[in-house]
Scaffold this active site. Structure first.
Site, mmCIF file in Angstrom:
data_model
loop_
_atom_site.group_PDB
_atom_site.id
_atom_site.type_symbol
_atom_site.label_atom_id
_atom_site.label_comp_id
_atom_site.label_asym_id
_atom_site.label_seq_id
_atom_site.Cartn_x
_atom_site.Cartn_y
_atom_site.Cartn_z
ATOM 1 N N HIS A 1 0.811 -1.204 0.035
ATOM 2 C CA HIS A 1 -0.045 -0.066 -0.082
ATOM 3 C C HIS A 1 0.765 1.077 0.034
ATOM 4 C CE1 HIS A 1 -4.026 -1.922 0.910
ATOM 5 N NE2 HIS A 1 -3.192 -2.773 1.269
ATOM 6 N N ASP B 1 3.552 9.590 -0.718
ATOM 7 C CA ASP B 1 2.249 8.625 -0.205
ATOM 8 C C ASP B 1 2.055 7.482 -1.112
ATOM 9 O OD1 ASP B 1 -0.176 8.080 1.127
ATOM 10 O OD2 ASP B 1 -0.781 9.959 1.137
HETATM 11 P P1 ADQ Z 1 -3.376 5.978 4.645
HETATM 12 O O1 ADQ Z 1 -1.729 6.282 5.107
HETATM 13 O O2 ADQ Z 1 -4.039 5.761 6.084
HETATM 14 O O3 ADQ Z 1 -3.260 4.679 3.892
HETATM 15 P P2 ADQ Z 1 -4.998 7.261 2.722
HETATM 16 O O4 ADQ Z 1 -5.002 6.596 1.485
HETATM 17 O O5 ADQ Z 1 -5.139 8.883 2.679
HETATM 18 O O6 ADQ Z 1 -3.847 7.069 3.667
HETATM 19 O O7 ADQ Z 1 -6.169 6.908 3.509
HETATM 20 C C1 ADQ Z 1 -6.751 7.563 4.856
HETATM 21 C C2 ADQ Z 1 -8.083 7.080 4.818
HETATM 22 O O8 ADQ Z 1 -8.630 7.220 6.443
HETATM 23 C C3 ADQ Z 1 -9.093 7.538 4.199
HETATM 24 O O9 ADQ Z 1 -10.307 6.781 3.606
HETATM 25 C C4 ADQ Z 1 -9.805 8.836 4.943
HETATM 26 O O10 ADQ Z 1 -11.031 9.179 4.744
HETATM 27 C C5 ADQ Z 1 -9.797 8.066 6.362
HETATM 28 N N1 ADQ Z 1 -9.568 9.037 7.319
HETATM 29 C C6 ADQ Z 1 -8.625 10.029 7.603
HETATM 30 N N2 ADQ Z 1 -8.699 10.822 8.549
HETATM 31 C C7 ADQ Z 1 -10.054 10.586 9.151
HETATM 32 C C8 ADQ Z 1 -11.040 11.232 10.017
HETATM 33 N N3 ADQ Z 1 -10.563 12.277 10.793
HETATM 34 N N4 ADQ Z 1 -12.191 10.691 10.172
HETATM 35 C C9 ADQ Z 1 -12.551 9.478 9.400
HETATM 36 N N5 ADQ Z 1 -11.663 9.032 8.339
HETATM 37 C C10 ADQ Z 1 -10.369 9.593 8.294
HETATM 38 C C11 ADQ Z 1 -2.213 3.813 3.518
HETATM 39 C C12 ADQ Z 1 -1.222 4.473 2.434
HETATM 40 C C13 ADQ Z 1 -1.821 4.981 1.355
HETATM 41 C C14 ADQ Z 1 -2.962 4.182 0.393
HETATM 42 C C15 ADQ Z 1 -3.676 3.452 1.327
HETATM 43 C C16 ADQ Z 1 -4.561 2.486 0.642
HETATM 44 O O11 ADQ Z 1 -0.367 5.068 3.199
HETATM 45 O O12 ADQ Z 1 -0.941 5.643 0.496
HETATM 46 O O13 ADQ Z 1 -3.701 5.246 -0.438
HETATM 47 O O14 ADQ Z 1 -2.932 2.953 2.414
HETATM 48 O O15 ADQ Z 1 -3.928 1.738 0.004
#
Ligand code: ADQ
Length: 476
Positions: free
Chosen positions: A155, A362
């Site tokens: 990921h 990311d």
């Molecule tokens: P993350 O580093 O966690 O994921 P991201 O892909 O942006 O980063 O996902 C975050 C998720 O958490 C989103 O669905 C977002 O809506 C949710 N989220 C964040 N803050 C929130 C809040 N305050 N309340 C509710 N929901 C919240 C890792 C990798 C990424 C990759 C994903 C999936 O680091 O690069 O995109 O896995 O593969």
């Protein structure tokens, strides 16, 4: 039809109000359609090792979980996974802490989790392992005699070989990746960095999407992860989404809002983002009192020192900007350390005129895709996106920025805030098309199809099975 067995560090929670993290959100969305077994850690830590399996049904899914001992939690989770691999794979060699005891913990947990999973496996299973926590997992399953197809999806980014080789155990880790049949990466660049390591560091060969080394062959492709775009779109106009939208717009009273939503993590570029917003207020005085930044950042991995330091820094920075620019009726930065339910989050995205997604590095970034899905197509907001998020490879109609360039980000914010409606609509339409086509179903089905085709190749005597290590880990 084959049964899907998914392995990831954390399992669930299935309750979406409790989830803030890309992997958990993506897997719940992917698995609710496919069903199968989801195996991993409960999230609980016990003082002594306790490998008893907990089984629970959740619709079409069986959740199979185990606790981690306090030592495993320290050495494997906080240690090697989150203090060595996480910073290294995000190109932050300066933050990497390496300790042999942590690596041993990582080996120990990969081996013991494989041992716990093995008796649950059936004849027709396809095994799909997730992320940097379990790079050794296939090798451990093979040692136990597993001959089923095993895939891995990373990921997070795959680092350049010059950085990867700073890790004492780099070759052992990469060799273990060859015990998988399919390796999935977020972008072609990540996959190519893996190929580069194979060719230049360990003298392997690459032909098309196959890498050959250590007497084994593995197929490596990119499978950009998506979101459930259709459902997320509906969330934005659900009762809860609408409620959040209305109360946010009422509160804004005609002012504009920039939104950032991230786990509180040093890879997400939050200090740089606050600096860029401050620069916007300095350089574009007409924006003072007219636009605010809402940053939602729930704490994450709060036992790791770097995360504690980041939290303190951001509180200081928000206080500084607010102290410098706030008026009695306008707060420049509103900074919330909490989670929101998915519907509420969708409403907040829709109420915001700019989605600011500026990670320093990311794997993909799902927030960028969620922001697009939540917009009103007739009057959409503008996505400002870091070129170093995997999503930038697909979402080329966003305003693309370099998160290290504070001035460039401030200028991009001004451009986004002033963008004419026609241009906003055009860009949004193109972005929405992309996230709707390459959604979470597309990701899941293409990966599983690739994993399934390994089996077919094996049945017809393809080279992949011929190369597969035997139960002692030896290859022909
Ligand atoms: P993350 O580093 O966690 O994921 P991201 O892909 O942006 O980063 O996902 C975050 C998720 O958490 C989103 O669905 C977002 O809506 C949710 N989220 C964040 N803050 C929130 C809040 N305050 N309340 C509710 N929901 C919240 C890792 C990798 C990424 C990759 C994903 C999936 O680091 O690069 O995109 O896995 O593969």
């Amino acid at each position: 039809m084959s049964r899907l067995v998914v392995v990831s560090n954390r399992v669930g929670p299935i309750d979406d109000a409790k989830r803030a993290g890309g992997l958990a959100i993506a897997l719940v969305e992917a698995l609710k359609t496919s069903g199968g077994v989801w195996f991993g850690w409960t999230g609980e830590v016990t003082p002594e090792p306790d490998t008893r399996l907990k089984l629970e049904s959740a619709g079409p899914l069986t959740l199979a979980t185990v606790d981690l001992s306090a030592d495993d939690y320290e050495d494997y989770y906080n240690g090697f996974a989150n203090s060595s691999l996480w910073p290294l794979f995000h190109f932050r060699t300066g933050l990497v802490q390496y300790d042999r005891q942590n690596f041993e913990g990582y080996e120990r947990v990969n081996a013991s989790f494989a041992k716990t999973l093995m008796p649950l496996l059936q004849q027709d299973d396809l095994i799909w392992v997730h992320d940097y926590h379990f790079l050794l997992f296939a090798e451990e399953l093979r040692k136990l005699g597993c001959t089923r197809p095993i895939g891995h999806f990373l990921h997070i980014p795959f680092p350049p070989r010059e950085l990867l080789t700073t890790l004492p155990h780099h070759e052992q880790l990469v060799k273990a990746l060859f015990a998988f049949d399919i390796l999935g990466f977020q972008t072609e660049h990540d996959r190519d960095r893996f190929f580069d390591y194979v060719r230049m560091e360990v003298g392997g060969s690459v032909l098309g999407d196959k890498a050959r080394c250590f007497g084994r062959t593995v197929t490596a492709r990119h499978f950009p992860i998506g979101i459930d775009a259709a459902t997320f779109k509906e969330f934005a106009t659900s009762d809860e989404g609408q409620k959040q939208f209305t109360s946010m717009r009422d509160m804004l009273r005609g002012r504009k809002q920039i939104i950032g939503v991230d786990r509180l993590d040093y890879t997400k570029g939050l200090p740089e983002r606050f600096n860029a917003f401050e620069r916007l207020l300095e350089d574009y005085p007409e924006k003072r009192g007219e636009v605010s930044l809402l940053q939602v950042a729930p704490p994450s991995r709060s036992e790791v020192t770097e995360y504690q330091d980041l939290r303190a820094d951001l509180e200081g920075m928000a206080g500084h900007v607010n102290g410098r620019f706030a008026e009695f009726n306008w707060t420049p930065i509103r900074y919330l350390n909490r989670s929101f339910a998915r519907q509420a989050l969708a409403g907040l995205y829709r109420a915001s005129h700019v989605g600011l997604v500026t990670p320093l590095r990311d794997g993909m970034n799902l927030v960028a895709k969620e922001y697009v899905a939540a917009q009103d197509a007739d009057d959409p907001g503008v996505l400002v996106l870091s070129r170093f998020a995997g999503a930038a490879k697909q979402l080329t109609d966003a305003v693309i920025v370099n998160p290290y360039d504070v001035q460039g980000m401030a200028d991009a914010l001004a451009q986004a805030l002033d963008m004419p409606l026609d241009e906003r609509r055009q860009r949004h339409q193109a972005l929405l098309k992309n996230i709707s086509e390459e959604d979470i179903d597309h990701w899941r089905t293409t990966f599983i199809a690739a994993l399934g085709s390994v089996e077919n190749a094996g049945i017809t005597g393809g080279s992949i099975h011929a190369d597969r290590p035997d139960r002692n880990g030896n290859v022909a």
